[in-house]
Scaffold this active site. Structure first.
Site, PDB file in Angstrom:
ATOM      1  N   SER A 146       0.862  -1.186   0.000  1.00 44.81           N
ATOM      2  CA  SER A 146       0.000   0.000   0.000  1.00 44.81           C
ATOM      3  C   SER A 146       0.892   1.227   0.000  1.00 44.81           C
ATOM      4  CB  SER A 146      -0.886   0.007   1.253  1.00 44.81           C
ATOM      5  OG  SER A 146      -1.502   1.263   1.454  1.00 44.81           O
ATOM      6  N   TYR A 159      -2.227  -0.399  10.616  1.00 40.32           N
ATOM      7  CA  TYR A 159      -2.406  -0.801   9.220  1.00 40.32           C
ATOM      8  C   TYR A 159      -1.159  -0.484   8.410  1.00 40.32           C
ATOM      9  CZ  TYR A 159      -4.002  -0.775   4.386  1.00 40.32           C
ATOM     10  OH  TYR A 159      -4.107  -1.008   3.031  1.00 40.32           O
TER      11      TYR A 159
END
Length: 249
Positions: A146, A159
């Site tokens: 990501s 995260y």
């Protein structure tokens, strides 16, 4: 028009987290190019629907229950693919979750859930697929990290940490591996998906809705994955970052 590949170029590809979002879009795109896609996820009803759609459009697909947090399940899945098709050419480590929240909320169970799926899931895929690919003397492992692997945002500490770990693991695999094993990390920016559905913190969920107003369609990430898959055998696409033009940073 989607480019079709010759029989010699067609690959056997396992995609984790294939029941929605990037996984689903990638499966559809790669199947349209002539590759055989094996769709793994826990929501087998959705996988069955996707297989039907792919086959109706002339592609080749198969679905299987896959829980990436269970090493035995992942290993069995890979071994079954090899027994049926004789090889596994590509693993797309796509499964991931994003129940973001401020650290002060101390949502420890959600932190552990992210660690299990986003980190252990990647490691389980590598452990199962790498052993097969080394025996074959060829293979390609693609991991979805990501832009959160390169920056930390409020409510996203855990995260982002898991995605940095996924990035680091993938890069470590690339550095350690024989040239016969290609390794790619894909870092999507804001992308339409069901990841936000796992956010239990109301404020974080509302912030994410606003943040995603200019999100990319998952097909944009599928295009990037396909580019890496279809590159010449001597080309290792190490990392691709794909983000909306409006995403700053």
């Amino acid at each position: 028009m989607t480019e079709q590949h010759s029989a010699a170029e067609q690959k056997i590809i396992l995609i984790t987290g294939a029941s929605s979002g990037i996984g689903s879009a990638t499966a559809t795109h790669l199947a349209a190019q002539g590759h055989t896609v094996i769709l793994g996820a826990r929501r087998t009803d959705r996988l069955a629907e996707l297989v039907d759609i792919i086959e109706e459009n002339g592609g080749t697909a198969k679905s299987t229950f896959l829980d990436v947090t269970n090493l035995e399940n992942v290993t069995q899945c890979v071994n079954t693919i090899v027994a049926e098709y004789g090889r596994l050419d590509v693993l797309v480590n796509n499964a991931g979750i994003m129940p973001i929240s401020p650290l002060a909320e101390a949502k420890v169970e959600e932190w552990n859930w992210m660690i299990d799926v986003n980190i252990r899931g990647v490691l389980h895929g590598i452990a199962a697929a790498q052993a097969v690919m080394l025996k074959q003397d060829r293979g390609h492992i693609i991991t979805l990290a990501s832009t959160g692997a390169h920056e930390v945002v409020p409510t996203g500490a855990v995260y982002c940490a898991t995605k940095y770990a996924a990035w680091a693991i993938s890069e470590g695999l690339r550095i350690e591996s024989d040239p016969s094993l290609r390794v790619t990390t894909i870092c999507p920016g804001v992308t339409e998906s069901e990841l936000a559905d796992t956010i239990s913190d109301p404020a974080a969920r509302e912030t994410m809705r606003t943040y995603r107003q200019s999100a990319l369609p998952p097909t944009a990430i599928a295009d990037a994955i396909a580019f890496a898959v279809n590159a010449d055998a001597h080309v290792d696409v190490s990392e691709i970052i794909v983000r909306p033009t409006t995403q700053r940073p």
